[in-house]
Design a protein around this motif. Structure first.
Motif, PDB file in Angstrom:
ATOM      1  N   PRO A 125       0.807  -1.229   0.000  1.00  0.00           N
ATOM      2  CA  PRO A 125       0.000   0.000   0.000  1.00  0.00           C
ATOM      3  C   PRO A 125       0.836   1.273   0.000  1.00  0.00           C
ATOM      4  O   PRO A 125       1.934   1.319   0.558  1.00  0.00           O
ATOM      5  CB  PRO A 125      -0.807  -0.105   1.303  1.00  0.00           C
ATOM      6  CG  PRO A 125      -0.762  -1.541   1.685  1.00  0.00           C
ATOM      7  CD  PRO A 125       0.567  -2.047   1.201  1.00  0.00           C
ATOM      8  N   ILE A 127      -0.091   5.804   0.165  1.00  0.00           N
ATOM      9  CA  ILE A 127      -1.089   6.878   0.168  1.00  0.00           C
ATOM     10  C   ILE A 127      -0.400   8.087  -0.436  1.00  0.00           C
ATOM     11  O   ILE A 127       0.531   8.645   0.149  1.00  0.00           O
ATOM     12  CB  ILE A 127      -1.621   7.204   1.573  1.00  0.00           C
ATOM     13  CG1 ILE A 127      -2.178   5.947   2.253  1.00  0.00           C
ATOM     14  CG2 ILE A 127      -2.707   8.268   1.485  1.00  0.00           C
ATOM     15  CD1 ILE A 127      -2.674   6.185   3.670  1.00  0.00           C
ATOM     16  N   THR A 132      -4.924   9.302  -2.584  1.00  0.00           N
ATOM     17  CA  THR A 132      -5.053   8.226  -3.565  1.00  0.00           C
ATOM     18  C   THR A 132      -4.140   7.058  -3.199  1.00  0.00           C
ATOM     19  O   THR A 132      -3.110   7.225  -2.556  1.00  0.00           O
ATOM     20  CB  THR A 132      -4.711   8.720  -4.981  1.00  0.00           C
ATOM     21  OG1 THR A 132      -3.346   9.177  -4.992  1.00  0.00           O
ATOM     22  CG2 THR A 132      -5.632   9.858  -5.385  1.00  0.00           C
ATOM     23  N   THR A 133      -4.507   5.867  -3.635  1.00  0.00           N
ATOM     24  CA  THR A 133      -3.766   4.661  -3.279  1.00  0.00           C
ATOM     25  C   THR A 133      -2.861   4.164  -4.399  1.00  0.00           C
ATOM     26  O   THR A 133      -2.243   3.106  -4.280  1.00  0.00           O
ATOM     27  CB  THR A 133      -4.738   3.542  -2.874  1.00  0.00           C
ATOM     28  OG1 THR A 133      -5.683   3.335  -3.933  1.00  0.00           O
ATOM     29  CG2 THR A 133      -5.484   3.920  -1.601  1.00  0.00           C
ATOM     30  N   THR A 134      -2.770   4.900  -5.469  1.00  0.00           N
ATOM     31  CA  THR A 134      -1.810   4.611  -6.533  1.00  0.00           C
ATOM     32  C   THR A 134      -1.208   5.925  -7.011  1.00  0.00           C
ATOM     33  O   THR A 134      -1.778   7.000  -6.813  1.00  0.00           O
ATOM     34  CB  THR A 134      -2.460   3.895  -7.738  1.00  0.00           C
ATOM     35  OG1 THR A 134      -3.465   4.739  -8.309  1.00  0.00           O
ATOM     36  CG2 THR A 134      -3.063   2.566  -7.333  1.00  0.00           C
ATOM     37  N   GLY A 146       1.580   1.029  -6.131  1.00  0.00           N
ATOM     38  CA  GLY A 146       0.601   1.051  -5.048  1.00  0.00           C
ATOM     39  C   GLY A 146      -0.327  -0.141  -5.158  1.00  0.00           C
ATOM     40  O   GLY A 146      -0.968  -0.329  -6.197  1.00  0.00           O
ATOM     41  N   ALA A 148      -2.239  -3.687  -2.577  1.00  0.00           N
ATOM     42  CA  ALA A 148      -2.968  -4.039  -1.365  1.00  0.00           C
ATOM     43  C   ALA A 148      -2.298  -5.141  -0.571  1.00  0.00           C
ATOM     44  O   ALA A 148      -2.835  -5.587   0.437  1.00  0.00           O
ATOM     45  CB  ALA A 148      -4.398  -4.469  -1.738  1.00  0.00           C
ATOM     46  N   ASP A 229       4.813   9.309   0.155  1.00  0.00           N
ATOM     47  CA  ASP A 229       3.691   8.399  -0.140  1.00  0.00           C
ATOM     48  C   ASP A 229       3.360   7.486   1.035  1.00  0.00           C
ATOM     49  O   ASP A 229       2.922   6.352   0.858  1.00  0.00           O
ATOM     50  CB  ASP A 229       3.986   7.548  -1.382  1.00  0.00           C
ATOM     51  CG  ASP A 229       4.139   8.374  -2.643  1.00  0.00           C
ATOM     52  OD1 ASP A 229       3.423   9.387  -2.763  1.00  0.00           O
ATOM     53  OD2 ASP A 229       4.976   8.027  -3.488  1.00  0.00           O
ATOM     54  N   ASN A 260      -1.639  10.702   8.576  1.00  0.00           N
ATOM     55  CA  ASN A 260      -1.805   9.274   8.839  1.00  0.00           C
ATOM     56  C   ASN A 260      -1.841   8.954  10.328  1.00  0.00           C
ATOM     57  O   ASN A 260      -1.278   9.681  11.153  1.00  0.00           O
ATOM     58  CB  ASN A 260      -0.654   8.491   8.192  1.00  0.00           C
ATOM     59  CG  ASN A 260      -0.618   8.673   6.689  1.00  0.00           C
ATOM     60  OD1 ASN A 260      -1.634   8.573   6.024  1.00  0.00           O
ATOM     61  ND2 ASN A 260       0.565   8.942   6.147  1.00  0.00           N
TER      62      ASN A 260
END
Length: 399
Positions: A125, A127, A132-134, A146, A148, A229, A260
């Motif tokens: 993962p 951020i 966004t996750t990518t 990015g 999972a 990220d 985070n």
């Protein structure tokens, strides 16, 4: 008695004869193979111990494993274009050297910024900006990164040294480090790695969950260690940075403004800046041991910091130990205890804290119990050897 003396004489002759021929019983010296590595790696392959030319961007394709035997050397040549070793997402690199037989990737001219270094993509993962996750890589390959799978493995790097990398082709759009880790997962092994005299960052983590142990960043012109990220490695230890000639931050810490609830953890850190080292860009203040920005955070302990003073020439800048660049980071990370700096020993660095803006003042009280000075911190602990020696120079002499 004569028989006994005769037997002893014969025995002595036998043993004397054997000592004269000891070399005959030594294992034969393994000669290195010589070859060239270029193009895509599309099938599982093992590179025997050898001296190789690295030509172009060699890419390990998804589902493919490249294994490199200990003691191997790879030499790039900036005159033939952009060279580098790339592990694409789903590819695997097994490069396990030893302290006495490291795997070395270097460049023919021995000029900083001559090639792309090692670039590794994983499936863990991230951020990125806007939550966004990518994201897309900044190495010019425009790879999406990015995933999972926090425990994903891209392979194993042990006792690997990268020299004269950090090629910058277009700033922020096509630039390389010594080691670049994009969304690399915690199943990947990173141990005893050296980034030597590159033109950009020594090590950069772009999100992911991987941890790294026993790192040396020596003489890199930008930051020794850098991440963004929302990288969250939890088992990092023994990081040593020695900045000499040109150098920016010892560690540059950011999270793309994402606040985070997690942070990376690093123990046993030594950041040293040689006298006369100047910041790479004379238009920016980039000479602090650690800079936090854009909600960057982390848990750091047993830290030794030395030589981060102000710069007088060619441009006068104030340098210090910890810089908090922006109010966002001060409010969300410092005041809430998401930046922890404990057991910190500081020498030859008169300014402890620097505010990057005029809207707040940062000091020890800002951190509360999450800042603790020390006179006994030991920093990184690393064993000397061929893995940490370049052209006869012991990279750990200043540790």
């Amino acid at each position: 008695m004569k028989k006994l003396l005769y037997a002893v004489a014969i025995s002595a002759t036998i043993f004397t004869g054997c000592s004269d021929d000891d070399d005959d019983f030594l294992p034969p010296t393994k000669e290195p193979v010589v070859g060239e590595i270029t193009g895509d790696i599309t099938a599982n392959r093992t590179l025997a111990f050898g001296n190789y030319t690295l030509k172009g961007l060699v890419k390990i394709q998804p589902g493919v494993t490249l294994t490199i035997e200990k003691g191997s050397t790879f030499t790039a040549d900036k005159t033939d274009g952009e060279d580098g070793l790339v592990v694409l997402k789903g590819g695997t690199l097994i490069a396990n050297g030893t302290a006495d037989e490291p795997i070395v990737l270097t460049e023919k001219s021995k000029i900083a910024g001559s090639w792309a270094g090692i670039i590794m993509y994983g499936d863990a993962p991230i951020i990125a900006s806007g939550g966004t996750t990518t994201s897309r890589s900044e190495d010019g390959l425009n790879q999406e990164y990015g995933g999972a799978n926090a425990a994903h493995s891209s392979g194993s790097l042990r006792y690997v040294r990268v020299e004269y990398a950090g090629q910058v082709i277009t700033t922020n759009n096509k630039e390389h480090n010594g080691f670049s880790f994009y969304a690399v997962g915690s199943g990947t092994t990173l141990e005893n790695l050296v980034s030597y005299r590159g033109n950009d960052d020594g090590f950069e983590f772009y999100g992911g969950t991987v941890s790294a142990k026993n790192l040396i960043s020596y003489g890199n012109a930008d930051d020794s260690f850098d991440w963004q990220d929302s990288w969250r490695g939890q088992d990092n230890t023994n990081w040593f940075a020695y900045q000499t000639g040109l150098g920016n931050y010892g560690m540059e810490v950011e999270a793309k403004s994402n606040n985070n609830a997690f942070w990376p953890k690093i123990t046993n850190i030594t950041l040293k800046r040689a006298a006369g080292t100047t910041t790479e860009s004379q238009g920016e203040i980039q000479l602090d041991a650690i800079q936090f920005k854009a909600n960057g955070n982390g848990d750091f302990s047993n830290i030794v910091i030395d030589g981060y003073g102000s710069q007088t020439t060619p441009t006068a800048f104030n340098g210090g130990v910890v810089q908090i660049l922006d109010l966002l980071t001060y409010n969300n990370q410092v005041l809430t205890g998401k930046i922890k700096l404990t057991n910190v020993k500081v020498t030859n660095s008169p300014n402890l804290f620097i505010s990057g803006a005029n809207t707040f003042t940062v000091n020890a009280a800002s951190f509360g119990a999450n800042w603790s000075a020390s006179t006994t911190a030991t920093g990184a602990s690393l064993a000397k050897g061929k893995w940490a020696t370049v052209d006869g120079v012991d990279l750990l002499a200043n540790l």
